[in-house]
Enzyme design. Structure first.
Site, mmCIF file in Angstrom:
data_model
loop_
_atom_site.group_PDB
_atom_site.id
_atom_site.type_symbol
_atom_site.label_atom_id
_atom_site.label_comp_id
_atom_site.label_asym_id
_atom_site.label_seq_id
_atom_site.Cartn_x
_atom_site.Cartn_y
_atom_site.Cartn_z
ATOM 1 N N PHE A 14 0.850 -1.187 0.000
ATOM 2 C CA PHE A 14 0.000 0.000 0.000
ATOM 3 C C PHE A 14 0.882 1.231 0.000
ATOM 4 O O PHE A 14 1.892 1.270 0.709
ATOM 5 C CB PHE A 14 -0.896 0.013 1.253
ATOM 6 C CG PHE A 14 -1.630 1.296 1.459
ATOM 7 C CD1 PHE A 14 -2.805 1.578 0.757
ATOM 8 C CD2 PHE A 14 -1.159 2.258 2.339
ATOM 9 C CE1 PHE A 14 -3.477 2.773 0.941
ATOM 10 C CE2 PHE A 14 -1.828 3.459 2.537
ATOM 11 C CZ PHE A 14 -2.990 3.714 1.834
ATOM 12 N N GLU A 37 6.784 -7.425 7.673
ATOM 13 C CA GLU A 37 5.818 -6.418 7.263
ATOM 14 C C GLU A 37 6.225 -5.121 7.937
ATOM 15 O O GLU A 37 6.493 -5.104 9.134
ATOM 16 C CB GLU A 37 4.412 -6.828 7.700
ATOM 17 C CG GLU A 37 3.957 -8.107 7.055
ATOM 18 C CD GLU A 37 2.695 -8.686 7.690
ATOM 19 O OE1 GLU A 37 2.266 -8.180 8.750
ATOM 20 O OE2 GLU A 37 2.159 -9.643 7.130
ATOM 21 N N ARG A 63 -8.323 11.613 17.951
ATOM 22 C CA ARG A 63 -7.431 10.742 17.177
ATOM 23 C C ARG A 63 -8.228 9.524 16.736
ATOM 24 O O ARG A 63 -8.651 8.708 17.562
ATOM 25 C CB ARG A 63 -6.217 10.329 18.015
ATOM 26 C CG ARG A 63 -5.270 11.463 18.282
ATOM 27 C CD ARG A 63 -4.711 12.025 17.003
ATOM 28 N NE ARG A 63 -3.509 12.808 17.253
ATOM 29 C CZ ARG A 63 -2.763 13.289 16.298
ATOM 30 N NH1 ARG A 63 -3.085 13.092 15.035
ATOM 31 N NH2 ARG A 63 -1.691 13.995 16.598
ATOM 32 N N ALA A 75 2.700 18.299 17.371
ATOM 33 C CA ALA A 75 3.499 17.327 16.628
ATOM 34 C C ALA A 75 2.998 17.230 15.195
ATOM 35 O O ALA A 75 1.888 17.658 14.884
ATOM 36 C CB ALA A 75 3.413 15.963 17.304
ATOM 37 N N GLU A 91 4.854 23.234 12.815
ATOM 38 C CA GLU A 91 3.819 22.671 13.690
ATOM 39 C C GLU A 91 3.499 23.607 14.852
ATOM 40 O O GLU A 91 2.343 23.726 15.255
ATOM 41 C CB GLU A 91 4.236 21.297 14.200
ATOM 42 C CG GLU A 91 4.247 20.219 13.139
ATOM 43 C CD GLU A 91 2.876 19.932 12.547
ATOM 44 O OE1 GLU A 91 1.847 20.130 13.239
ATOM 45 O OE2 GLU A 91 2.817 19.510 11.379
ATOM 46 N N GLU A 95 -0.294 24.702 15.191
ATOM 47 C CA GLU A 95 -1.069 24.136 16.290
ATOM 48 C C GLU A 95 -1.194 25.043 17.506
ATOM 49 O O GLU A 95 -2.178 24.940 18.243
ATOM 50 C CB GLU A 95 -0.506 22.775 16.683
ATOM 51 C CG GLU A 95 -0.647 21.767 15.561
ATOM 52 C CD GLU A 95 -0.358 20.346 15.968
ATOM 53 O OE1 GLU A 95 -0.102 20.083 17.165
ATOM 54 O OE2 GLU A 95 -0.381 19.471 15.081
ATOM 55 N N SER A 112 7.976 2.885 16.898
ATOM 56 C CA SER A 112 7.588 1.467 17.011
ATOM 57 C C SER A 112 8.475 0.637 16.095
ATOM 58 O O SER A 112 8.037 0.191 15.032
ATOM 59 C CB SER A 112 6.116 1.270 16.614
ATOM 60 O OG SER A 112 5.261 1.889 17.525
ATOM 61 N N GLY A 114 9.461 -2.279 15.857
ATOM 62 C CA GLY A 114 9.096 -3.644 15.497
ATOM 63 C C GLY A 114 8.374 -3.731 14.168
ATOM 64 O O GLY A 114 8.377 -4.781 13.523
ATOM 65 N N GLU A 140 -6.450 22.464 7.510
ATOM 66 C CA GLU A 140 -7.723 21.914 7.051
ATOM 67 C C GLU A 140 -7.861 20.445 7.480
ATOM 68 O O GLU A 140 -6.935 19.654 7.329
ATOM 69 C CB GLU A 140 -7.807 22.020 5.524
ATOM 70 C CG GLU A 140 -9.146 21.588 4.978
ATOM 71 C CD GLU A 140 -9.240 21.753 3.477
ATOM 72 O OE1 GLU A 140 -10.012 21.006 2.865
ATOM 73 O OE2 GLU A 140 -8.538 22.623 2.923
#
Length: 187
Positions: A14, A37, A63, A75, A91, A95, A112, A114, A140
């Site tokens: 993807f 993956e 979120r 962030a 940012e 923000e 992450s 892994g 936006e």
């Protein structure tokens, strides 16, 4: 024995605007093969923005992946060709509606490792200057509210497990350590 894995084949599963998912065939240190993956990501930044009075500025936003509102440090994802510092400055403007005169890189870490190569650069921003018009914060499709917390209160909340966002936890802990702020009961 060398611990490195060598990519034999890579297939893009993807490709979106924010990330790419690949499935790789790798050769393991013992010569056998396996699959990996992985989410490929441009990288991101987080900003612990602390004002002269010792307040840290946070943003509250929904979120989708978490299914709820989270309270976070400002962030965002790096744009193509953008340096981490330039992303952090952008940012902060988007923000919080402010700029900072003093910047310190606090850390750089994989979020992450892994399953993702996202590398997050964390900054401490100080000597903040707010714009007068902060009605149109965000970009936006982004709806957020800014909140100011005393840094010692945010540190205490972090130590009590009240923040669920990893970059925010790390940002608060490192900013407090850097600035010599101690938490109340838990520190």
């Amino acid at each position: 024995m060398e611990q490195r894995e060598h990519t034999l084949q890579s297939t893009t599963v993807f490709a979106g605007r924010l990330l790419t998912v690949v499935c790789d065939t790798v050769q393991l240190p013992d010569g056998s093969q396996s699959s990996r993956e992985m989410v490929r990501h441009r990288g991101a930044v987080g900003v612990a923005a602390v004002d002269k009075a010792g307040g840290i500025w946070l943003v509250r936003q929904f979120r989708y992946a978490a299914g709820r509102e989270l309270l976070e440090i400002p962030a965002g994802t790096r744009e193509a060709g953008e340096t981490p510092r330039a992303t952090a400055e952008r940012e902060l403007r988007e923000e919080l509606g402010c700029t900072a005169r003093c910047w310190t890189q606090l850390a750089q870490f994989y979020t992450s490792p892994g399953f993702s190569d996202e590398l997050l650069t964390l900054y401490l921003a100080e000597d903040l200057e707010f714009q007068t018009d902060t009605e149109s914060l965000g970009v936006e499709g982004e709806f957020l509210r800014r909140e100011r917390w005393p840094l010692d209160r945010a540190l205490e909340a972090a130590l009590q497990g009240e923040f669920q966002d990893a970059k925010t936890l790390v940002g608060i802990l490192l900013a407090a350590a850097r600035l010599g702020v101690k938490g109340g009961r838990g520190a």
